[in-house]
Design an enzyme around this catalytic site. Structure first.
Site, PDB file in Angstrom:
ATOM      1  N   TYR A 186      -8.804   9.657 -12.516  1.00  0.00           N
ATOM      2  CA  TYR A 186      -9.411   8.619 -12.006  1.00  0.00           C
ATOM      3  C   TYR A 186      -8.394   8.167 -10.399  1.00  0.00           C
ATOM      4  CZ  TYR A 186     -11.264   3.948 -10.584  1.00  0.00           C
ATOM      5  OH  TYR A 186     -11.622   2.716 -10.136  1.00  0.00           O
ATOM      6  N   PRO A 197      -8.139  -4.422  -5.982  1.00  0.00           N
ATOM      7  CA  PRO A 197      -8.113  -5.556  -6.989  1.00  0.00           C
ATOM      8  C   PRO A 197      -7.034  -5.049  -8.028  1.00  0.00           C
ATOM      9  CG  PRO A 197     -10.007  -4.116  -7.015  1.00  0.00           C
ATOM     10  CD  PRO A 197      -9.653  -3.700  -5.708  1.00  0.00           C
TER      11      PRO A 197
END
Length: 257
Positions: free
Chosen positions: A72, A99
């Site tokens: 990822y 974020p």
């Protein structure tokens, strides 16, 4: 493709390949159709595993990510590289936000893929309704791992407001961290206690140290955001947890689980 710690650990290749395909498809189609602006969502988990703290936007590519989620992480890092390439070649305003951990209503509560807070909310709801006839002292909620890792959590409604602001006001290909302040960092065990409080759960919380902790901390600096938007008010963590639990209870029949 996104998921929690254990989903990442078991599917690094899929996380890498599928997200790279998504990245390339979305950005190339945006370029071919003259999209005025693209904001891609990265994550604080993409930062190097071995680094100094707090981490900031300049440190994304400074070393290997944590091995638990390298697929990822590398896929998401490549978005930043592609953004720069499109900007240098054609002036495209393709940018990215980073974020911290997100939680809130409409989350994904599926046990095999959920992030830590929706996973806790789902498991605690099920526990409460399974052992409701037991005395309080016999009710036990298990926190996966040692409970010691530290995380910054942002309430999804706050993040949505910030993304709209970025869309309207942020004109740079450089990534922008969207995170609560450093002093708002909490441990996983603290998060479990907040979920228990929101459910009014009076039983015991214990830690299962046989389960992986993942990265111990990834403290992010929001100094750049604060310089651009100094007066933004983040929802207090416990208030966000309370609202998230209330939403889940009210929408249990249609929540993703």
């Amino acid at each position: 493709m996104v998921g929690g710690l254990f989903h990442n650990m078991n599917n690094n290749l899929d996380f890498l390949r599928k997200n790279m395909q998504i990245n390339d498809n979305v950005l190339q189609q945006s370029y071919e159709h003259d999209c005025a602006k693209v904001i891609s969502c990265l994550s604080t988990c993409i930062f190097p595993d071995k680094t100094s703290y707090p981490i900031d936007e300049t440190m994304v590519h400074n070393g290997p990510p944590h091995p638990s989620n390298y697929g990822y992480s590398y896929a998401k890092r490549l978005i930043d590289i592609q953004n720069r390439g499109y900007y240098e070649k054609s002036g495209c305003m393709f940018t990215s936000i980073i974020p911290c951990n997100i939680f809130g209503p409409h989350d994904n509560y599926k046990p095999e893929v959920s992030h830590v807070i929706p996973g806790m909310i789902n498991r605690m709801y099920d526990l409460i309704h399974t052992v409701k006839d037991l005395p309080e002292e016999e009710k036990v909620f298990v926190v996966f791992g040692s409970g010691k890792p530290l995380r910054q959590f942002i309430y999804s409604i706050d993040l949505a407001k910030l993304i709209i602001w970025v869309l309207d006001n942020y004109e740079s290909v450089e990534p922008l961290i969207l995170s609560v302040d450093e002093e708002d960092e909490v441990s996983i065990f603290d998060a479990a206690m907040a979920v228990a409080k929101a459910f009014d759960f009076k039983g015991k919380l214990i830690c299962d140290t046989s389960k992986a902790d993942g990265q111990h901390k990834k403290t992010a600096s929001n100094k750049k955001l604060r310089n651009l938007l100094p007066n933004f008010q983040f929802t207090p963590f416990e208030d966000g947890i309370k609202a998230s639990v209330a939403w889940y209870i009210e929408n249990i029949t249609k929540a993703r689980k």
